[in-house]
Motif scaffolding. Sequence first.
Motif, PDB file in Angstrom:
ATOM      1  N   UNK A  25     -47.225  17.258 -53.822  1.00 33.55           N
ATOM      2  CA  UNK A  25     -47.002  17.702 -52.447  1.00 33.55           C
ATOM      3  C   UNK A  25     -46.775  16.519 -51.508  1.00 33.55           C
ATOM      4  N   UNK A  26     -47.548  15.456 -51.693  1.00 31.53           N
ATOM      5  CA  UNK A  26     -47.466  14.314 -50.792  1.00 31.53           C
ATOM      6  C   UNK A  26     -46.183  13.510 -50.970  1.00 31.53           C
ATOM      7  N   UNK A  27     -45.567  13.596 -52.128  1.00 31.57           N
ATOM      8  CA  UNK A  27     -44.356  12.808 -52.393  1.00 31.57           C
ATOM      9  C   UNK A  27     -43.085  13.644 -52.316  1.00 31.57           C
ATOM     10  N   UNK A  28     -43.215  14.912 -51.923  1.00 28.10           N
ATOM     11  CA  UNK A  28     -42.048  15.793 -51.861  1.00 28.10           C
ATOM     12  C   UNK A  28     -41.120  15.399 -50.706  1.00 28.10           C
ATOM     13  N   UNK A  29     -39.823  15.599 -50.896  1.00 29.41           N
ATOM     14  CA  UNK A  29     -38.819  15.354 -49.860  1.00 29.41           C
ATOM     15  C   UNK A  29     -37.829  16.506 -49.852  1.00 29.41           C
ATOM     16  N   UNK A  30     -37.178  16.684 -48.708  1.00 32.63           N
ATOM     17  CA  UNK A  30     -36.187  17.755 -48.608  1.00 32.63           C
ATOM     18  C   UNK A  30     -34.884  17.387 -49.296  1.00 32.63           C
ATOM     19  N   UNK A  31     -34.574  16.116 -49.365  1.00 34.12           N
ATOM     20  CA  UNK A  31     -33.321  15.673 -49.963  1.00 34.12           C
ATOM     21  C   UNK A  31     -33.575  15.106 -51.353  1.00 34.12           C
ATOM     22  N   UNK A  32     -32.590  15.229 -52.196  1.00 30.61           N
ATOM     23  CA  UNK A  32     -32.709  14.716 -53.567  1.00 30.61           C
ATOM     24  C   UNK A  32     -32.651  13.205 -53.561  1.00 30.61           C
ATOM     25  N   UNK A  33     -33.559  12.587 -54.278  1.00 29.44           N
ATOM     26  CA  UNK A  33     -33.638  11.128 -54.344  1.00 29.44           C
ATOM     27  C   UNK A  33     -33.356  10.682 -55.783  1.00 29.44           C
ATOM     28  N   UNK A  34     -33.141   9.378 -55.987  1.00 26.87           N
ATOM     29  CA  UNK A  34     -32.934   8.888 -57.356  1.00 26.87           C
ATOM     30  C   UNK A  34     -34.117   9.153 -58.282  1.00 26.87           C
ATOM     31  N   UNK A  35     -35.278   9.457 -57.699  1.00 25.32           N
ATOM     32  CA  UNK A  35     -36.465   9.731 -58.512  1.00 25.32           C
ATOM     33  C   UNK A  35     -36.750  11.226 -58.641  1.00 25.32           C
ATOM     34  N   UNK A  36     -35.749  12.059 -58.366  1.00 24.99           N
ATOM     35  CA  UNK A  36     -35.932  13.500 -58.528  1.00 24.99           C
ATOM     36  C   UNK A  36     -36.385  13.809 -59.945  1.00 24.99           C
TER      37      UNK A  36
END
Length: 204
Positions: free
Chosen positions: A24-35
């Motif tokens: 939950x704490x590391x979630x983002x709305x946009x896709x990152x290289x670490x998806x």
Amino acid sequence: MKQQFNPRLFVLAAIILAAGIFRLLTATETQTPLANFTPLGAMALFGGCYYQDKWKAYLLPLLTLWITDIFLNRFFYFHEWVFFYGGFAWVYGSFALMVLIGRNIRMVSFKSVLFAASAGALLHWLITDFGVWLGGGKDITTGLPYTRDWKGLMMCYYLALPFMKNMLMGNLIFSGIFFGVFELLQKRFPVLRLNGVQCPLPIQ
């Protein structure tokens, strides 16, 4: 009335909870290289390995996955309360199989955890992306649905390789942390071992 307090179960649950909180704490709305770099695969392997009761081994990791999914769907992905998304069964089926892999770890060692983490990532990739292809997922390079043939399936798997790599990294790193920490704790505190002495705790 007194009921036995089992510190082993408490610590196991705390580690699984920590995996959910980290997600939950590391979630983002946009896709990152670490998806797809996540502790959830390691969490499933860990729960499967250390919970003696089968229902706990499956329920607690999958419940943590589901609850965190609900919050991520609400605040990051769909911006509404979505309890079951498309492809849900494929994803949760792959995590249930990771629990099963964990339950088949007979002795925790570097090699056994390495094999389990790698097998879990491979199964997740094969199962979930088969579901993407079967469900009419789109080729991110063309914007068109994958063709319903061998070529389309192989393209789906190929384009998902970066996500599989991240899943593998997450499985390896977090499995090393979860299994390593708990093994060290068991050596330091014998009460955490499977047949350790339980401490009585008064329950109202």
